[in-house]
Design a protein around this motif. Structure first.
Motif, PDB file in Angstrom:
ATOM      1  N   UNK A 119     -10.851   5.039 -13.842  1.00 37.51           N
ATOM      2  CA  UNK A 119     -12.006   4.447 -13.912  1.00 37.51           C
ATOM      3  C   UNK A 119     -13.137   5.326 -13.971  1.00 37.51           C
ATOM      4  N   UNK A 120     -13.150   6.375 -13.007  1.00 36.49           N
ATOM      5  CA  UNK A 120     -14.138   7.298 -13.093  1.00 36.49           C
ATOM      6  C   UNK A 120     -14.497   7.881 -14.384  1.00 36.49           C
ATOM      7  N   UNK A 121     -13.236   8.229 -15.009  1.00 38.70           N
ATOM      8  CA  UNK A 121     -13.572   8.934 -16.291  1.00 38.70           C
ATOM      9  C   UNK A 121     -14.343   8.146 -17.316  1.00 38.70           C
ATOM     10  N   UNK A 125       0.648  -1.190  -0.054  1.00 39.19           N
ATOM     11  CA  UNK A 125       0.049  -0.012   0.029  1.00 39.19           C
ATOM     12  C   UNK A 125       0.934   1.236  -0.046  1.00 39.19           C
ATOM     13  N   UNK A 141      -5.508   5.539 -11.236  1.00 44.39           N
ATOM     14  CA  UNK A 141      -6.463   4.183 -11.650  1.00 44.39           C
ATOM     15  C   UNK A 141      -7.728   4.761 -11.188  1.00 44.39           C
ATOM     16  N   UNK A 142      -7.955   5.061 -10.094  1.00 45.94           N
ATOM     17  CA  UNK A 142      -9.329   5.556  -9.807  1.00 45.94           C
ATOM     18  C   UNK A 142      -9.952   6.582 -10.735  1.00 45.94           C
ATOM     19  N   UNK A 147       2.104   2.076  -3.301  1.00 43.38           N
ATOM     20  CA  UNK A 147       1.151   2.489  -4.290  1.00 43.38           C
ATOM     21  C   UNK A 147       0.942   3.967  -3.917  1.00 43.38           C
ATOM     22  N   UNK A 188      -2.705   4.665  -7.267  1.00 37.55           N
ATOM     23  CA  UNK A 188      -4.343   4.347  -7.030  1.00 37.55           C
ATOM     24  C   UNK A 188      -5.197   5.572  -7.457  1.00 37.55           C
ATOM     25  N   UNK A 231      -1.554  10.707 -21.518  1.00 40.97           N
ATOM     26  CA  UNK A 231      -1.812  12.323 -21.213  1.00 40.97           C
ATOM     27  C   UNK A 231      -1.079  12.332 -19.719  1.00 40.97           C
ATOM     28  N   UNK A 252      -4.450   5.953 -23.742  1.00 35.82           N
ATOM     29  CA  UNK A 252      -4.593   7.583 -24.016  1.00 35.82           C
ATOM     30  C   UNK A 252      -4.437   8.261 -22.575  1.00 35.82           C
ATOM     31  N   UNK A 253      -5.356   7.755 -21.592  1.00 33.48           N
ATOM     32  CA  UNK A 253      -5.098   8.265 -20.470  1.00 33.48           C
ATOM     33  C   UNK A 253      -3.806   8.419 -19.836  1.00 33.48           C
ATOM     34  N   UNK A 273      -8.541   3.857 -24.532  1.00 33.05           N
ATOM     35  CA  UNK A 273      -8.725   4.857 -23.590  1.00 33.05           C
ATOM     36  C   UNK A 273      -7.542   4.844 -22.558  1.00 33.05           C
ATOM     37  N   UNK A 307     -16.390   5.735 -16.697  1.00 35.95           N
ATOM     38  CA  UNK A 307     -17.721   5.460 -16.216  1.00 35.95           C
ATOM     39  C   UNK A 307     -18.602   6.689 -16.634  1.00 35.95           C
TER      40      UNK A 307
END
Lengths: 680, 331
Positions: free
Chosen positions: B28-30, B12, B24-25, B15, B21, B53, B49-50, B46, B32
């Motif tokens: 995933x939010x984007x 942890x 990553x979070x 990370x 994290x 960037x 690209x993410x 995606x 969604x």
């Protein structure tokens, strides 16, 4: 002698009252200013030429043999007048003492039949010694130095009283002269008309060349036909309608400037001749027809006959003026209402901006709009309620509105946030097409942003936008204007718009709205240099905003903008689906025009926070999801590491077990065979 | 990749230190949020690209403030983006107020808080006359310090106050309500006669702070350098010194040196291209001076001044302070 106009009055041919007199006065005790010498009449009276020093009048004809004897009077100061008996018989009823340099009225003895008495052109200061002449009908004291009307109380038969050109300050002591027919007080110092109400036989009253400032107190003069008030300082006239016989009224050379000050004249039905020349009113453009319109009974105005043509013209003009006045009154009422409304809106705005401490008084009753003042753009679609609202305004009710919408030719003005709802109204195509300027005042810019799509549809020709007191604080807010079809001019009033204080705001506007090719900002022309500078300052921003954003971000931002526009459009009532798709195409086209700037959007703070709130849920979910993933991964990792650690030991054990098993070959073979048979 | 230090940390913590994290979070939010659009061209793309960037530093554009503030890398990227986008404003020579700079910040991040900008302005203006105009470079460097090290600076402010009040924060103090009173106690001795606090004492406190601070702080060696030049200094004097220190700027790695601040040939070329696209523009005269003066001024590091952050950090760990002081003349 007697002025010609009074001839007919006295009813007798009295023009040549020749009293051939030889007057000799003994006035030893008089203070004498005159150059006349007075001699005792001791000489023969047959030399009229010698004795009469003042034979000046043309009407004065000397008679032969007339002479008077002047005896010493009983009172030392008053001269006593005596005529010869011939004289007395010839002119028993008239006596002329013109230009005799008299400083006082002489005592007149033995002339009780006298009916006419002429004291013109003397220096008499007081009217005296005529009380015995109780048959007197005609008394002329023109051109003397009389300061007060007095000594007339016995002359009950007097019909003509001429007191012109004296020094009389007050009309008084005329109580007993009830038969008075003509009263001439011109050329005096009279300031008020008074004490004449009992003169019910008076026909002519001359008060010219006095100090009158107004005219009233005319009741009781029931026979008055002519009233001469020329050359005074009269500013208003009253009570003339109480004169039932008045025919001629001369008001020349006074100070009358409005018709209202002489409005009683309109009510006088007897009046036929009036003069106003020399007054300020006569210089006015509306003078003639106002007089003629209001005094239809007039025959002569300013000594000229009134023709039918003039009368007709007068009434036409007067009608037009009345209409104009009504119209302008209506206009000013509406303007006042508008002003009040704007003030109210401004106050609410200030309250909202916390500029003034809030006092809980604002009552907003009818939230009614005041529609257009333009007579051309009638609103046939307006309901009856709005019309009644207008008439209410005209009746002067004070209705406190909270917003104001006004269409004035090519400008649509909106005051107060409630005014934005008016964009939903059914505007006639003609009106809406004419509007090129839209002005917003006292409305939050964030609220305006939400109705911009509506504006685009309803007022397609709006090219000039004006913002005042709209709380423009960020450059970013200008991004919202990009969604419009076209803007030629932009005016941001510094009042209430802090953004104007920034150095770069104009360049940012030019940059962001470059696809409009704006011509003017705040009244100044946009030059090529301005455009270059704008591009130079912010071009990189556009470049970054377009090319460096990852693809999915581009899509999402643009998609967001389109979604928002849809939402606004769908909120309007009665939208046909056909129109919606048209808007879709439109916005796509727009995005195509300047892709590199299209991502620079403006979301109002409320929407932004809303969106962030919405995202919170998702974020929470993502977090949990990731945590799960991480837990899983770490568990696997742990297991992996544990395996790594334990593997050597495990491997050794495996090998050891295997070696131990194979140590005894025979028993191992037997074991394997056993296992195989067991399997079957 | 498999450096020993990396494996030394438990999962942890590792990370967390790399903020994996967070990204990553966010990814995933984007995903969604925009699943309709993204599902069109594939999730793998995606994610590519993410993270691309993220590496390039463009992931923070037009994002909300909470995300921008989340990791040091985000903050540095934001600083860099701000510099790149508005360098032209600075080049133009305009002096702007704090509010206007805040507006520009809001163009990139709509909900950027005003307090941060105000604090940055205070550094530039030495807490005086907040409506004054500031130059782009002054503001930018002060803003960098304030934004990147904002938590650190808060603690430093607390330490400073304590020192002013005559207390030594090295001693363990249980925070009670009376700690506020200490600040108000009239500062006898040092503060009334001389301004600020003694540099060496200050440094000791800061060193302790850096050790136990979990947020990012400037390299202690550089801080020591800053403090070694003076006897005494005030809080804002310290901050100004921090903002103007080349080494710290390089350690951050977000912005070029002050001398190079106005130069970015890549974007300049872009700009010229954009300007050329304006209809009816005669720009031959304007283009040439730019091009001609560029080569003479380019220092050797012009190739890609923007190196990934960890690379710069590694440099820092090896060398003690900045040794690459290029000799630039001030514009």
């Amino acid at each position: 002698m007697i002025p010609g106009k009074y001839r007919s009055v006295s009813g007798r041919a009295a023009n040549n009252v020749n009293c051939g007199l030889h007057l000799v006065i003994q006035t030893s005790s008089l203070p004498e200013k005159s150059k006349v010498e007075f001699k005792l009449n001791k000489e023969t009276p047959s030399f009229p030429g010698r004795l009469l020093q003042h034979d000046l009048e043309r009407n004065y004809s000397s008679r032969q043999g007339d002479h008077i004897h002047l005896a010493s009077s009983s009172m030392p100061s008053f001269p006593v007048l005596q005529r010869s008996s011939e004289e007395k018989i010839l002119y028993s009823d008239r006596l002329t003492l013109e230009r005799q340099k008299l400083t006082m009225c002489p005592i007149i003895d033995g002339e009780e039949h006298l009916r006419l008495l002429n004291f013109q052109h003397n220096f008499i200061t007081r009217i005296q010694n005529i009380s015995n002449l109780q048959r007197l009908i005609f008394l002329d004291l023109y051109d003397n130095q009389i300061e007060e009307i007095s000594g007339l109380s016995t002359l009950r038969s007097l019909r003509v009283l001429l007191l012109g050109k004296n020094r009389i300050k007050k009309i008084s002591n005329l109580e007993n002269l009830k038969s008075l027919d003509v009263l001439d007080l011109h050329g005096n110092q009279i300031t008020r008309i008074e004490n004449v109400s009992h003169l019910c036989d008076l026909r002519v009253l001359n008060l010219a060349r006095n100090l009158l400032s107004h005219v009233d107190n005319l009741n009781g003069l029931d026979s008055l036909t002519e009233l001469n008030l020329r050359h005074n300082q009269i500013t208003f006239v009253r009570d003339v309608d109480n004169l039932p016989c008045l025919q001629r009224l001369f008001l020349s050379f006074n100070n009358i400037s409005t018709f209202e000050s002489v409005c009683c004249l309109a009510d006088s039905s007897s009046l036929s001749d009036i003069t106003f020349d020399g007054n300020p009113i006569a210089q006015e453009s509306w003078y003639k027809h106002t007089i003629l319109q209001n005094m239809t009974q007039l025959r002569q105005l300013d000594m000229k006959r009134v023709t039918e043509e003039e009368r007709r013209m007068a009434s036409v003009v007067a009608k037009k003026e009345e209409e104009k006045r009504r119209e302008s009154h209506k206009q000013s009422l509406l303007k006042e209402k508008k002003r009040l409304t704007i003030n109210n809106v401004a106050r609410k705005w200030d309250l909202q901006q916390h500029r003034i401490p809030s006092i809980a008084t604002n009552q907003d009753r009818n939230v009614s709009d005041s529609p257009s003042q333009d007579p051309v753009s009638a609103f046939p679609e307006e309901t009856g309620s709005l019309d009644s609202g207008l008439t209410n305004a005209l009746q002067g009710l004070s209705v406190l509105d909270t917003h104001l919408v006004e269409v004035d030719g090519d400008t649509l003005s909106l005051y107060g946030s409630g005014a934005l709802e008016s964009l939903d109204r059914n505007w006639s195509v003609q009106t809406a097409g004419m509007v090129t300027t839209v002005s917003f005042t006292f409305i939050e810019f964030d609220e305006i942003v939400q109705v911009l799509p509506k504006l685009k549809i309803k007022f397609p020709n709006s090219l000039h936008l004006k913002f005042k007191e709209t709380n423009l604080v960020m450059l970013q807010q200008f991004n919202a204007l990009a969604q419009l079809r076209r803007v030629d001019q932009l005016t941001i009033d510094p009042q209430g718009n802090p953004v104007v204080n920034f150095t770069l705001w104009k360049y940012y506007v030019l940059f962001r709205l470059s696809h409009f090719s704006m011509q003017k900002i705040n009244g100044t022309e946009v030059t090529q240099n301005d455009m270059i500078m704008a591009e130079r300052l912010f071009g990189i921003l556009a470049h970054v905003a377009s090319s460096e954003l990852p693809q999915y971000r581009l899509i999402s931002i643009l998609g967001d903008a389109r979604k928002k526009q849809f939402r606004y459009l769908l909120e309007t009532k009665g939208k046909k689906p056909g129109l919606v798709s048209e808007e879709n195409n439109d916005s796509k086209k727009l995005a195509g025009e300047n892709t590199n700037r299209a991502t620079l959007n403006y979301t109002t703070r409320d929407f932004y926070n809303e969106r962030l709130e919405e995202i919170k849920e998702k974020k929470k979910f993502c977090k949990m999801y990731m945590e799960d993933l991480v837990k899983e991964a770490t568990e696997i990792n742990m297991k992996n590491e544990a395996l790594q650690k334990l593997w050597p030991q495990m491997f050794i054990e495996l090998v050891r077990d295997a070696v131990i098993e194979i140590r005894n070959k025979n028993s191992y073979m037997k074991l394997c065979l056993q296992q195989i048979t067991d399997q079957k | 990749m498999l450096s020993p230090e990396r494996l030394a940390l438990p999962d942890y913590e590792y990370l967390a230190q790399r903020h994996v994290l967070t990204y990553m979070e966010d990814a995933v939010c984007q995903l969604l949020e925009n699943k309709e659009d993204i599902s069109q061209y594939g999730i793998a793309r995606f994610f590519t690209e993410y993270f691309n960037s993220v590496c390039q530093g463009t992931h923070i554009l037009f994002r909300e403030f909470s995300f921008i503030q989340a990791t040091p890398h985000n903050r540095a990227s934001f600083l860099r983006a701000f510099w790149r986008c508005f360098r032209t404003v600075g080049k133009n020579g305009d002096l702007l107020t704090m509010r206007e700079y805040h507006c520009l910040l809001q163009l990139l991040c709509p909900d950027f808080p005003l307090e941060l900008t105000q604090k940055a302005a205070r550094i530039v203006l030495m807490d005086d006359a907040m409506d004054c105009l500031m130059s782009f470079s002054d503001f930018l460097f002060a803003f960098q310090i304030q934004f990147y090290y904002s938590e650190f600076l808060e603690s430093v402010a607390a330490i400073y106050q304590d020192l002013l009040a005559g207390k030594n924060p090295n001693t363990v103090i249980v925070p009670t309500s009376s700690s506020g009173q200490h600040r108000q106690r009239p500062t006898v001795g040092e503060a009334s006669v001389l301004e600020g606090v003694e540099a060496s004492l200050f440094y000791q406190c800061l060193e302790n702070l850096c050790d136990r601070h979990k947020y990012s702080c400037p390299p202690p060696a550089l801080v020591k350098e800053v403090l070694s030049n003076v006897q005494r200094l005030t809080f804002y004097g310290f901050l100004v010194a921090l903002s103007k220190h080349h080494g710290i700027n390089q350690a951050l790695g977000a912005l070029p040196d002050k001398g190079d601040l106005m130069h970015d040939p890549a974007t300049d070329e872009e700009l010229e291209r954009l300007l050329a696209q304006i209809p009816g523009l005669v720009n031959s005269a304007t283009a040439n001076p730019e091009a001609s003066c560029l080569p003479s001024r380019t220092p050797p590091r012009v190739g890609s001044p923007w190196r990934p952050l960890h690379h710069a950090r590694k440099l820092d760990a090896e060398s003690d302070g900045s040794t690459e002081e290029t000799d630039e003349s001030e514009t």
